[in-house]
Scaffold this active site. Structure first.
Site, PDB file in Angstrom:
ATOM      1  N   LYS A  88     -11.280   0.766  -1.897  1.00 24.67           N
ATOM      2  CA  LYS A  88     -10.302   1.315  -2.837  1.00 24.67           C
ATOM      3  C   LYS A  88     -10.892   1.346  -4.244  1.00 24.67           C
ATOM      4  CE  LYS A  88      -7.376   0.833   0.775  1.00 24.67           C
ATOM      5  NZ  LYS A  88      -6.900  -0.109   1.780  1.00 24.67           N
TER       6      LYS A  88
ATOM      7  N   HIS B 110      -5.330  -3.368  -2.707  1.00 20.36           N
ATOM      8  CA  HIS B 110      -5.075  -2.380  -3.767  1.00 20.36           C
ATOM      9  C   HIS B 110      -4.993  -3.021  -5.148  1.00 20.36           C
ATOM     10  CE1 HIS B 110      -4.331   1.051  -1.098  1.00 20.36           C
ATOM     11  NE2 HIS B 110      -3.817   0.144  -0.267  1.00 20.36           N
TER      12      HIS B 110
ATOM     13  N   SER C 201       0.794  -1.228   0.000  1.00 14.11           N
ATOM     14  CA  SER C 201       0.000   0.000   0.000  1.00 14.11           C
ATOM     15  C   SER C 201       0.827   1.279   0.000  1.00 14.11           C
ATOM     16  CB  SER C 201      -0.962  -0.010   1.186  1.00 14.11           C
ATOM     17  OG  SER C 201      -0.297  -0.333   2.383  1.00 14.11           O
TER      18      SER C 201
HETATM   19  C1  LIG Z   1      -6.689  -0.307   3.126  1.00 17.64           C
HETATM   20  C2  LIG Z   1      -6.138  -1.635   3.437  1.00 17.64           C
HETATM   21  C3  LIG Z   1      -6.744  -2.469   4.375  1.00 17.64           C
HETATM   22  C4  LIG Z   1      -7.896  -2.006   5.212  1.00 17.64           C
HETATM   23  O1  LIG Z   1      -9.063  -1.975   4.475  1.00 17.64           O
HETATM   24  P1  LIG Z   1     -10.280  -1.076   4.993  1.00 17.64           P
HETATM   25  O2  LIG Z   1     -11.453  -1.637   4.277  1.00 17.64           O
HETATM   26  O3  LIG Z   1      -9.963   0.318   4.618  1.00 17.64           O
HETATM   27  O4  LIG Z   1     -10.355  -1.280   6.468  1.00 17.64           O
HETATM   28  C5  LIG Z   1      -6.223  -3.724   4.556  1.00 17.64           C
HETATM   29  N1  LIG Z   1      -5.140  -4.138   3.871  1.00 17.64           N
HETATM   30  C6  LIG Z   1      -4.515  -3.365   2.984  1.00 17.64           C
HETATM   31  C7  LIG Z   1      -3.318  -3.875   2.262  1.00 17.64           C
HETATM   32  C8  LIG Z   1      -4.990  -2.084   2.740  1.00 17.64           C
HETATM   33  O5  LIG Z   1      -4.366  -1.288   1.887  1.00 17.64           O
END
Ligand SMILES: *Cc1c(COP(=O)(O)O)cnc(C)c1O
Length: 391
Positions: A235, A204, A176
């Site tokens: 995302k 992502h 991320s």
């Molecule tokens: C954003 C993210 C999460 C968390 O997801 P949310 O739905 O925003 O809680 C988990 N793992 C990764 C790799 C992320 O980038």
């Protein structure tokens, strides 16, 4: 010292430390989401679906039909047909037997690790995995080891040295803060040699990578090779929530034992309806991924030409590693004065000495908007050179 005073002191010390180390986090109030005035190069709405009127309409329609909230947890009376339809669509999309909805990705990762791992389990994580994966491992009580970033040799060394009844290897799909992609093939072979299970958190990657947009695992790796796949909706899908996909036995196990699945209110059905619409668009309209990839290629070409410290990433996450924390803040502030908003990412989110601007691209950005970003970055460069010359 009276007790309450000790508390005040403790919080004051922690705040002072954050400030002195240039790590103070602050929120930005955005004018009703992505405003027109500030150009948003910080978000994760890679395909523009958070602003697609068809997705918003599906959400509004869902709220009218099902109400504002689910009213109960999935195991009580909060699991509606629209949730079930979304799970089925996700399973089909990712080539898995079943899928299970969670309210957020953070909760999905906590819930999977807590339900699968215990003190007889060793978890092996990429050093740069998302915080929720580290927290999930801590919650599970398993032994947690971290291997060097994308280094399958280091992983194999650890797997060979540690004897545990159950071994679980965990990696982000797309990292991320760096935007690089896990070497899934190497992880799969390491796991097969050491009888370990593999979990990929492709938060992502889903919507962005893969032939059908199902991510770096979905259409490429079967559940025999990658038994646990996590994806999120916040995302590229533009809504909120998350899913775990895998064999029926895995999903049944999670429904029985995953505490962050069981003890929480089901995702609002209107969100599930919006996500179902977003998923439909991702599958039917590959052109958004084409536009996104063209934007990434254009940004990288121009940034290289300007001599900006680009990383190797080919995904929408394009970090500029500035190393120094104060310098990173200066650049981010200057960019904001130019009407461009990017993430200023500092330790402890990233390792010390690797502070960065986290620039993210979207299919929604126009060529002209990316030009404005590049101009603002050029201004930062010029100003720094001028400062050095004056010093
Ligand atoms: C954003 C993210 C999460 C968390 O997801 P949310 O739905 O925003 O809680 C988990 N793992 C990764 C790799 C992320 O980038």
């Amino acid at each position: 010292m009276p007790v309450s005073e000790a508390w005040h002191q403790r919080l004051a010390d922690a705040r002072a430390d954050r400030q002195q180390t240039h790590r103070w986090r602050s929120r930005q109030v955005m004018a009703n989401g992505a405003s027109e005035s500030a150009l948003d190069f910080a978000g994760n709405d890679y395909l523009g679906l958070a602003h697609d009127p068809r997705v918003s309409e599906a959400q509004a329609d869902g709220a009218r039909r099902f109400g504002a909230g689910a009213g109960a947890s999935h195991l009580v009376s909060g699991h509606l047909e629209v949730h079930d339809a979304l799970e089925e669509a996700l399973a089909h999309w990712t080539g898995r037997e079943r899928a299970l909805l969670f309210s957020t990705g953070y909760m999905a990762n906590l819930g999977v690790l807590q339900a699968l791992a215990d003190r007889h389990t060793a978890i092996f994580q990429d050093r740069l995995n998302h915080a929720s994966l580290l927290d999930g491992a801590a919650l599970s009580g398993a032994r947690n080891r971290r291997f060097h970033h994308r280094d399958a040799n280091d992983l194999e060394n650890l797997l060979g040295r540690i004897e545990y009844a159950h071994k679980l290897v965990v990696s982000d799909g797309v990292f991320s803060m760096d935007g690089d992609v896990a070497d899934v093939a190497s992880l799969v072979s390491a796991c097969q040699r050491h009888h370990a299970w593999l979990m990929i958190d492709d938060a992502h990657g889903v919507g962005v990578l893969g032939d059908n947009g199902s991510g770096c695992v979905g259409s490429t790796w079967s559940s025999a090779k990658v038994p646990i796949l996590v994806g999120t909706f916040g995302k590229a899908l533009g809504t909120a929530g998350a899913f775990v996909a895998g064999d029926a036995a895995l999903i049944d196990h999670l429904i029985q034992f995953s505490r962050s699945y069981i003890y929480t209110t089901a995702q609002p059905p209107a969100i599930a309806a919006a996500t179902l619409k977003a998923l439909d668009i991702v599958q039917r309209e590959p052109e958004h991924r084409t536009t996104l990839n063209a934007n990434i290629a254009y940004f990288r070409r121009e940034a290289l030409r300007l001599g900006l410290p680009l990383s190797d990433s080919t995904t929408p996450i394009q970090p500029l590693i500035l190393e120094d924390e104060a310098r990173t803040l200066t650049w981010a502030t200057r960019l904001q004065q130019h009407g461009v908003y990017v993430g200023a990412i500092r330790p402890p989110t990233v390792p010390k000495g690797e502070a960065r601007l986290r620039i993210t691209l979207s299919a929604r950005h126009s060529r002209h908007q990316i030009e404005r970003l590049l101009e603002a970055l050029t201004a930062c460069q010029r100003e720094e050179t001028a400062c050095l010359a004056n010093a």
